[in-house]
Design a protein around this motif. Structure first.
Motif, PDB file in Angstrom:
ATOM      1  N   GLY A 180     -26.372  64.379 -40.236  1.00  0.00           N
ATOM      2  CA  GLY A 180     -27.200  63.649 -41.196  1.00  0.00           C
ATOM      3  C   GLY A 180     -26.543  62.349 -41.651  1.00  0.00           C
ATOM      4  O   GLY A 180     -27.197  61.309 -41.750  1.00  0.00           O
ATOM      5  N   VAL A 181     -25.243  62.416 -41.915  1.00  0.00           N
ATOM      6  CA  VAL A 181     -24.508  61.213 -42.324  1.00  0.00           C
ATOM      7  C   VAL A 181     -24.602  60.148 -41.240  1.00  0.00           C
ATOM      8  O   VAL A 181     -24.911  58.980 -41.509  1.00  0.00           O
ATOM      9  N   LEU A 182     -24.356  60.555 -40.004  1.00  0.00           N
ATOM     10  CA  LEU A 182     -24.368  59.595 -38.897  1.00  0.00           C
ATOM     11  C   LEU A 182     -25.778  59.059 -38.640  1.00  0.00           C
ATOM     12  O   LEU A 182     -25.953  57.868 -38.361  1.00  0.00           O
ATOM     13  N   ALA A 183     -26.760  59.923 -38.735  1.00  0.00           N
ATOM     14  CA  ALA A 183     -28.141  59.473 -38.516  1.00  0.00           C
ATOM     15  C   ALA A 183     -28.565  58.474 -39.593  1.00  0.00           C
ATOM     16  O   ALA A 183     -29.220  57.474 -39.297  1.00  0.00           O
ATOM     17  N   ARG A 184     -28.165  58.734 -40.838  1.00  0.00           N
ATOM     18  CA  ARG A 184     -28.513  57.792 -41.917  1.00  0.00           C
ATOM     19  C   ARG A 184     -27.793  56.459 -41.750  1.00  0.00           C
ATOM     20  O   ARG A 184     -28.265  55.438 -42.237  1.00  0.00           O
ATOM     21  N   ARG A 185     -26.672  56.469 -41.070  1.00  0.00           N
ATOM     22  CA  ARG A 185     -25.971  55.213 -40.789  1.00  0.00           C
ATOM     23  C   ARG A 185     -26.590  54.476 -39.614  1.00  0.00           C
ATOM     24  O   ARG A 185     -26.146  53.391 -39.258  1.00  0.00           O
ATOM     25  N   LEU A 213     -19.825  53.935 -30.452  1.00  0.00           N
ATOM     26  CA  LEU A 213     -19.331  55.311 -30.434  1.00  0.00           C
ATOM     27  C   LEU A 213     -18.017  55.416 -31.207  1.00  0.00           C
ATOM     28  O   LEU A 213     -17.810  56.375 -31.959  1.00  0.00           O
ATOM     29  N   GLU A 214     -17.145  54.438 -31.058  1.00  0.00           N
ATOM     30  CA  GLU A 214     -15.880  54.454 -31.802  1.00  0.00           C
ATOM     31  C   GLU A 214     -16.122  54.392 -33.304  1.00  0.00           C
ATOM     32  O   GLU A 214     -15.443  55.076 -34.078  1.00  0.00           O
ATOM     33  N   ALA A 215     -17.075  53.583 -33.730  1.00  0.00           N
ATOM     34  CA  ALA A 215     -17.400  53.497 -35.158  1.00  0.00           C
ATOM     35  C   ALA A 215     -17.942  54.829 -35.656  1.00  0.00           C
ATOM     36  O   ALA A 215     -17.564  55.300 -36.739  1.00  0.00           O
ATOM     37  N   ALA A 216     -18.803  55.453 -34.867  1.00  0.00           N
ATOM     38  CA  ALA A 216     -19.354  56.761 -35.254  1.00  0.00           C
ATOM     39  C   ALA A 216     -18.258  57.817 -35.298  1.00  0.00           C
ATOM     40  O   ALA A 216     -18.226  58.655 -36.213  1.00  0.00           O
ATOM     41  N   LEU A 217     -17.364  57.781 -34.340  1.00  0.00           N
ATOM     42  CA  LEU A 217     -16.256  58.747 -34.318  1.00  0.00           C
ATOM     43  C   LEU A 217     -15.342  58.567 -35.520  1.00  0.00           C
ATOM     44  O   LEU A 217     -14.908  59.552 -36.138  1.00  0.00           O
ATOM     45  N   ALA A 218     -15.032  57.348 -35.849  1.00  0.00           N
ATOM     46  CA  ALA A 218     -14.164  57.099 -37.004  1.00  0.00           C
ATOM     47  C   ALA A 218     -14.801  57.638 -38.278  1.00  0.00           C
ATOM     48  O   ALA A 218     -14.137  58.298 -39.090  1.00  0.00           O
ATOM     49  N   LEU A 219     -16.084  57.368 -38.442  1.00  0.00           N
ATOM     50  CA  LEU A 219     -16.780  57.878 -39.621  1.00  0.00           C
ATOM     51  C   LEU A 219     -16.858  59.400 -39.591  1.00  0.00           C
ATOM     52  O   LEU A 219     -16.612  60.065 -40.605  1.00  0.00           O
ATOM     53  N   ALA A 220     -17.165  59.970 -38.432  1.00  0.00           N
ATOM     54  CA  ALA A 220     -17.287  61.422 -38.317  1.00  0.00           C
ATOM     55  C   ALA A 220     -15.956  62.113 -38.610  1.00  0.00           C
ATOM     56  O   ALA A 220     -15.922  63.131 -39.325  1.00  0.00           O
ATOM     57  N   ARG A 221     -14.876  61.574 -38.081  1.00  0.00           N
ATOM     58  CA  ARG A 221     -13.555  62.177 -38.337  1.00  0.00           C
ATOM     59  C   ARG A 221     -13.193  62.109 -39.814  1.00  0.00           C
ATOM     60  O   ARG A 221     -12.652  63.059 -40.370  1.00  0.00           O
ATOM     61  N   ARG A 222     -13.479  61.002 -40.435  1.00  0.00           N
ATOM     62  CA  ARG A 222     -13.173  60.855 -41.865  1.00  0.00           C
ATOM     63  C   ARG A 222     -13.986  61.841 -42.691  1.00  0.00           C
ATOM     64  O   ARG A 222     -13.470  62.504 -43.574  1.00  0.00           O
ATOM     65  N   ARG A 223     -15.255  61.942 -42.387  1.00  0.00           N
ATOM     66  CA  ARG A 223     -16.120  62.857 -43.147  1.00  0.00           C
ATOM     67  C   ARG A 223     -15.826  64.319 -42.834  1.00  0.00           C
ATOM     68  O   ARG A 223     -15.966  65.182 -43.693  1.00  0.00           O
TER      69      ARG A 223
END
Length: 167
Positions: free
Chosen positions: A136-141, A108-118
């Motif tokens: 979509g970005v998170l699902a593709r990851r 979840l922390e990795a997803a949050l970091a990516l989501a906040r950046r994007r």
């Protein structure tokens, strides 16, 4: 052992050592690399067995390291990591064991970091478009849908203001 077999073993050993000098490899990756260099299967198998016996090739350690790196540094979810492990020839049981060690909170922390950046680059989009694109970005990851929902809500909820396009 004939001279030709000795030469083949030496070539296969050099190929494997050169690849392992760059990064850790799975047994499947080494076998594929040797096959591309026309090393006979029995010679490749012998080298891989020797290297496995002395610990130079360890699929379990490889799977654990790849899972940890992809989760923390690569910000990828377990679905994508599982696919990568399968592509590298890791047995399903070994892959599942490595993925079981993945902490859901870390994911979840990795997803949050990516989501906040994007999310920072999506401030000019309509909110529903930003949510769709971020999901979509998170699902593709490779993040599970529950993690995607939580990360999108957290990243876009209140901390980011979106233009409505009506000014």
């Amino acid at each position: 052992m004939t001279s030709e077999q000795g030469d083949q073993l030496e070539v296969a050993r050099k190929i494997a050592l050169d690849l392992l000098a760059v990064r850790q490899r799975s047994a499947h990756e080494l076998g594929a690399a040797m096959a591309r260099r026309n090393v006979p299967d029995d010679v490749a198998g012998e080298i891989i067995a020797r290297f496995t016996g002395v610990g130079l090739v360890d699929d379990e350690a490889f799977a654990a390291a790849l899972t940890s790196t992809r989760s923390t540094v690569g910000q990828r979810g377990r679905h994508r990591i599982r696919a990568e492990l399968q592509a590298k020839g890791i047995d399903r049981e070994v892959a599942e064991s490595a993925l079981a060690d993945l902490d859901p909170d870390d994911e979840l922390e990795a997803a949050l970091a990516l989501a906040r950046r994007r999310a920072r680059s999506m401030t000019s989009l309509e909110p529903h478009v930003a949510r769709r694109r971020l999901a979509g970005v998170l699902a593709r990851r490779g993040f599970p849908s529950s993690v995607v929902s939580a990360a999108v809500s957290e990243a876009l909820g209140g901390s980011v203001e979106f233009s409505t396009g009506q000014e």
